[in-house]
Design a protein around this motif. Structure first.
Motif, PDB file in Angstrom:
ATOM      1  N   LYS A   1      43.021  76.309  76.355  1.00 25.52           N
ATOM      2  CA  LYS A   1      41.707  76.825  75.966  1.00 25.52           C
ATOM      3  C   LYS A   1      40.765  75.695  75.562  1.00 25.52           C
ATOM      4  O   LYS A   1      39.604  75.670  75.997  1.00 25.52           O
ATOM      5  CB  LYS A   1      41.856  77.835  74.823  1.00 25.52           C
TER       6      LYS A   1
ATOM      7  N   TYR B   1      30.586  81.043  71.296  1.00 26.95           N
ATOM      8  CA  TYR B   1      30.674  82.249  72.119  1.00 26.95           C
ATOM      9  C   TYR B   1      32.130  82.564  72.489  1.00 26.95           C
ATOM     10  O   TYR B   1      32.546  83.716  72.496  1.00 26.95           O
ATOM     11  CB  TYR B   1      29.822  82.039  73.372  1.00 26.95           C
ATOM     12  N   TYR B   2      32.892  81.515  72.773  1.00 30.17           N
ATOM     13  CA  TYR B   2      34.284  81.700  73.171  1.00 30.17           C
ATOM     14  C   TYR B   2      35.292  81.417  72.055  1.00 30.17           C
ATOM     15  O   TYR B   2      36.499  81.538  72.281  1.00 30.17           O
ATOM     16  CB  TYR B   2      34.612  80.808  74.375  1.00 30.17           C
TER      17      TYR B   2
ATOM     18  N   TRP C   1      36.455  82.962  69.450  1.00 29.74           N
ATOM     19  CA  TRP C   1      37.409  84.010  69.073  1.00 29.74           C
ATOM     20  C   TRP C   1      38.027  84.717  70.273  1.00 29.74           C
ATOM     21  O   TRP C   1      38.773  85.680  70.116  1.00 29.74           O
ATOM     22  CB  TRP C   1      36.739  85.027  68.148  1.00 29.74           C
ATOM     23  N   SER C   2      37.723  84.226  71.468  1.00 30.60           N
ATOM     24  CA  SER C   2      38.323  84.811  72.673  1.00 30.60           C
ATOM     25  C   SER C   2      39.770  84.381  72.770  1.00 30.60           C
ATOM     26  O   SER C   2      40.062  83.181  72.706  1.00 30.60           O
ATOM     27  CB  SER C   2      37.585  84.340  73.931  1.00 30.60           C
TER      28      SER C   2
ATOM     29  N   ARG D   1      43.143  83.169  74.361  1.00 30.36           N
ATOM     30  CA  ARG D   1      43.427  82.328  75.519  1.00 30.36           C
ATOM     31  C   ARG D   1      43.698  83.183  76.754  1.00 30.36           C
ATOM     32  O   ARG D   1      43.242  82.879  77.849  1.00 30.36           O
ATOM     33  CB  ARG D   1      44.613  81.411  75.229  1.00 30.36           C
TER      34      ARG D   1
ATOM     35  N   ASP E   1      42.448  85.946  77.630  1.00 25.13           N
ATOM     36  CA  ASP E   1      41.219  86.480  78.225  1.00 25.13           C
ATOM     37  C   ASP E   1      40.490  85.437  79.066  1.00 25.13           C
ATOM     38  O   ASP E   1      39.680  85.789  79.924  1.00 25.13           O
ATOM     39  CB  ASP E   1      40.266  87.002  77.149  1.00 25.13           C
ATOM     40  N   LEU E   2      40.757  84.174  78.808  1.00 22.36           N
ATOM     41  CA  LEU E   2      40.092  83.101  79.537  1.00 22.36           C
ATOM     42  C   LEU E   2      40.926  82.573  80.695  1.00 22.36           C
ATOM     43  O   LEU E   2      40.412  81.867  81.554  1.00 22.36           O
ATOM     44  CB  LEU E   2      39.746  81.953  78.580  1.00 22.36           C
TER      45      LEU E   2
ATOM     46  N   LEU F   1      32.667  80.460  83.159  1.00 23.62           N
ATOM     47  CA  LEU F   1      32.472  80.563  81.710  1.00 23.62           C
ATOM     48  C   LEU F   1      31.132  79.965  81.299  1.00 23.62           C
ATOM     49  O   LEU F   1      30.440  80.513  80.432  1.00 23.62           O
ATOM     50  CB  LEU F   1      33.621  79.883  80.976  1.00 23.62           C
TER      51      LEU F   1
END
Length: 68
Positions: free
Chosen positions: A4, A34-35, A37-38, A40, A42-43, A51
């Motif tokens: 990530k 923006y990312y 708290w996403s 890993r 989900d990415l 992205l």
């Protein structure tokens, strides 16, 4: 597969390459937040360009939106 942090570093590199100098720093900071708290998972499978595009679309909207 990219970790990530490495993926977000590549997004930040793209921001610095594409954005005007006066907007690059706030845009990079926005993308990282923006990312942040996403999960890993989900990415995974997403490219840095995808992205970048998603985050900069939201950044552009927020940048142009009048307060209130």
């Amino acid at each position: 597969m990219l970790a990530k942090d490495e993926l977000l570093d590549r997004v930040a590199d793209r921001v610095r390459e594409q954005m005007p100098e006066d907007r690059a720093t706030p845009a990079e900071e926005f993308a990282r937040q923006y990312y942040a708290w996403s999960p890993r998972e989900d990415l995974e499978g997403r490219s840095p360009i995808d992205l970048y595009g998603a985050a900069m679309s939201q950044f552009g909207f927020a940048y142009q939106r009048p307060p209130g």
